[in-house]
Design a protein around this motif. Structure first.
Motif, mmCIF file in Angstrom:
data_model
loop_
_atom_site.group_PDB
_atom_site.id
_atom_site.type_symbol
_atom_site.label_atom_id
_atom_site.label_comp_id
_atom_site.label_asym_id
_atom_site.label_seq_id
_atom_site.Cartn_x
_atom_site.Cartn_y
_atom_site.Cartn_z
ATOM 1 N N SER A 1 -2.866 -9.143 3.536
ATOM 2 C CA SER A 1 -2.535 -8.129 2.531
ATOM 3 C C SER A 1 -3.248 -6.823 2.860
ATOM 4 N N GLY A 2 -2.673 -5.709 2.405
ATOM 5 C CA GLY A 2 -3.231 -4.393 2.697
ATOM 6 C C GLY A 2 -4.671 -4.236 2.249
ATOM 7 N N ILE A 3 -4.974 -4.728 1.055
ATOM 8 C CA ILE A 3 -6.329 -4.582 0.503
ATOM 9 C C ILE A 3 -7.330 -5.360 1.343
ATOM 10 N N LYS A 4 -6.996 -6.586 1.695
ATOM 11 C CA LYS A 4 -7.917 -7.416 2.487
ATOM 12 C C LYS A 4 -8.156 -6.806 3.869
ATOM 13 N N ILE A 5 -7.114 -6.235 4.461
ATOM 14 C CA ILE A 5 -7.275 -5.596 5.767
ATOM 15 C C ILE A 5 -8.093 -4.313 5.647
ATOM 16 N N LEU A 6 -7.874 -3.568 4.552
ATOM 17 C CA LEU A 6 -8.612 -2.325 4.327
ATOM 18 C C LEU A 6 -10.114 -2.561 4.331
ATOM 19 N N PHE A 7 -10.551 -3.668 3.756
ATOM 20 C CA PHE A 7 -11.980 -3.965 3.668
ATOM 21 C C PHE A 7 -12.428 -4.961 4.742
ATOM 22 N N SER A 8 -11.664 -5.063 5.797
ATOM 23 C CA SER A 8 -12.017 -5.968 6.892
ATOM 24 C C SER A 8 -12.577 -5.180 8.066
ATOM 25 N N ASP A 9 -12.854 -5.874 9.162
ATOM 26 C CA ASP A 9 -13.386 -5.235 10.375
ATOM 27 C C ASP A 9 -12.262 -4.802 11.315
ATOM 28 N N SER A 10 -11.075 -4.589 10.777
ATOM 29 C CA SER A 10 -9.915 -4.216 11.583
ATOM 30 C C SER A 10 -9.888 -2.726 11.897
ATOM 31 N N SER A 11 -9.021 -2.337 12.827
ATOM 32 C CA SER A 11 -8.783 -0.928 13.129
ATOM 33 C C SER A 11 -7.281 -0.650 13.058
ATOM 34 N N LYS A 12 -6.915 0.623 13.131
ATOM 35 C CA LYS A 12 -5.529 1.057 12.929
ATOM 36 C C LYS A 12 -5.001 0.539 11.593
ATOM 37 N N LYS A 13 -5.825 0.694 10.553
ATOM 38 C CA LYS A 13 -5.490 0.154 9.230
ATOM 39 C C LYS A 13 -4.315 0.870 8.575
ATOM 40 N N LYS A 14 -4.085 2.132 8.925
ATOM 41 C CA LYS A 14 -2.959 2.863 8.337
ATOM 42 C C LYS A 14 -1.629 2.214 8.692
ATOM 43 N N GLU A 15 -1.620 1.477 9.810
ATOM 44 C CA GLU A 15 -0.383 0.838 10.252
ATOM 45 C C GLU A 15 0.049 -0.274 9.308
ATOM 46 N N THR A 16 -0.833 -0.705 8.412
ATOM 47 C CA THR A 16 -0.496 -1.803 7.502
ATOM 48 C C THR A 16 0.284 -1.343 6.284
ATOM 49 N N ILE A 17 0.404 -0.019 6.080
ATOM 50 C CA ILE A 17 1.138 0.519 4.934
ATOM 51 C C ILE A 17 2.634 0.333 5.155
ATOM 52 N N TYR A 18 3.279 -0.403 4.263
ATOM 53 C CA TYR A 18 4.717 -0.646 4.398
ATOM 54 C C TYR A 18 5.480 0.354 3.547
ATOM 55 N N LEU A 19 6.375 1.123 4.179
ATOM 56 C CA LEU A 19 7.131 2.166 3.490
ATOM 57 C C LEU A 19 8.595 1.796 3.254
ATOM 58 N N GLY A 20 9.058 0.706 3.803
ATOM 59 C CA GLY A 20 10.455 0.338 3.637
ATOM 60 C C GLY A 20 11.363 1.377 4.270
ATOM 61 N N ASN A 21 12.337 1.846 3.513
ATOM 62 C CA ASN A 21 13.274 2.851 4.015
ATOM 63 C C ASN A 21 12.766 4.275 3.839
ATOM 64 N N LYS A 22 11.593 4.423 3.237
ATOM 65 C CA LYS A 22 11.030 5.747 3.044
ATOM 66 C C LYS A 22 10.461 6.263 4.363
ATOM 67 N N SER A 23 10.237 7.556 4.426
ATOM 68 C CA SER A 23 9.633 8.179 5.606
ATOM 69 C C SER A 23 8.409 8.966 5.193
ATOM 70 N N LEU A 24 7.460 9.090 6.103
ATOM 71 C CA LEU A 24 6.283 9.899 5.830
ATOM 72 C C LEU A 24 6.679 11.363 5.708
ATOM 73 N N ALA A 25 6.001 12.067 4.838
ATOM 74 C CA ALA A 25 6.308 13.487 4.636
ATOM 75 C C ALA A 25 5.964 14.304 5.867
#
Length: 265
Positions: A141-165
């Motif tokens: 889950s996003g929250i668990k990864i956010l507080f983990s020892d992982s990197s490239k955490k922004k990649e875990t955000i799921y946007l579906g059919n939306k696009s970044l501004a």
């Protein structure tokens, strides 16, 4: 209806494969088949698949070597292309667990003349150990990864059919998460089997040849997500240098239809 074939490049990591298959069994769309592309001959893998493939909600095909003869990933990828039944192929590695909407994201973005480029969350050693020990995908889950020892955490955000501004800067193809229509790979004769060392051959090389043949690209960042399990790097700098020199020769020769690929020239 099978819309995509997911080709899993796999080598001697059955516990990782079990996690990947579990994640594929939890997809929001089952319009796919999975092909275990094994660069080895492993009776344990064969036995596991024979005993368990009916437990999954999708068809599992298996392609393997006759013997373990060093790095032959591209050879196995070509064999898997020939084995596939879908018109669109998606490639992941045997250390990458797909997000639950991974399949749906690729199905929704299939486009002729375009390669789809996904990214990866780099899981840290601690959270990887927790996942492999507990066999629990809930740790992704996003929250668990956010507080983990992982990197490239922004990649875990799921946007579906939306696009970044903001405009996403174009990035190179990652061999562990990308997709394309099969006919476009056939047009460049698939993967170049001259590469017998890891890195470059299964991503950088195929990307330049597809571009040279007129194929465009589309980002799947924050749409098609995979979680890369931590492990020690499996290739050497020397091997990368040798591959880069080989790539330079091929770029100079401009052989975007490789000579040692799906068909031997």
């Amino acid at each position: 209806m099978i819309k995509i074939s997911i080709i899993i490049s796999y080598y001697k990591a059955l516990e990782n494969l079990k996690l990947i298959l579990a994640a594929l069994n939890n997809q929001s769309s089952f319009e796919f088949e999975a092909i275990v592309s094994e660069d080895d001959y492993n009776e344990e893998t064969i036995r596991f698949l024979d005993l368990n493939r009916r437990k999954y909600s999708f068809n599992i095909l298996h392609v393997n070597q006759e013997l373990d003869d060093g790095f032959r990933k591209n050879q196995m990828l070509n064999k898997s292309i020939k084995k596939s039944t879908a018109d669109t192929l998606v490639f992941i590695d045997g250390d990458c667990i797909p997000h639950k909407h991974f399949v749906k994201a690729y199905i929704n973005n299939i486009e002729e003349g375009v390669m789809l480029k996904g990214r990866r969350v780099m899981l840290g050693e601690k959270i990887t150990n927790k996942i492999t020990n507990t066999k629990s995908l809930k740790l992704l889950s996003g929250i668990k990864i956010l507080f983990s020892d992982s990197s490239k955490k922004k990649e875990t955000i799921y946007l579906g059919n939306k696009s970044l501004a903001i405009t996403i800067k174009a990035k190179g193809l990652l061999g562990c998460n990308w997709g394309i229509q099969k006919k476009h790979l056939i047009d460049v004769n698939g993967f170049d089997e001259d590469y017998i060392r890891a890195a470059v051959g299964e991503d950088t090389d195929i990307e330049w040849r597809l571009k040279r043949s007129g194929i465009g690209s589309k980002s799947m960042k924050n749409k098609a997500i995979v979680y890369h399990l931590h492990h020690e790097r499996g290739y050497s700098e020397e091997g990368v240098e040798i591959n880069n020199e080989l790539l330079k020769k091929k770029l100079k020769a401009d052989n975007y239809f490789c000579l040692n690929g799906l068909e031997k020239q």
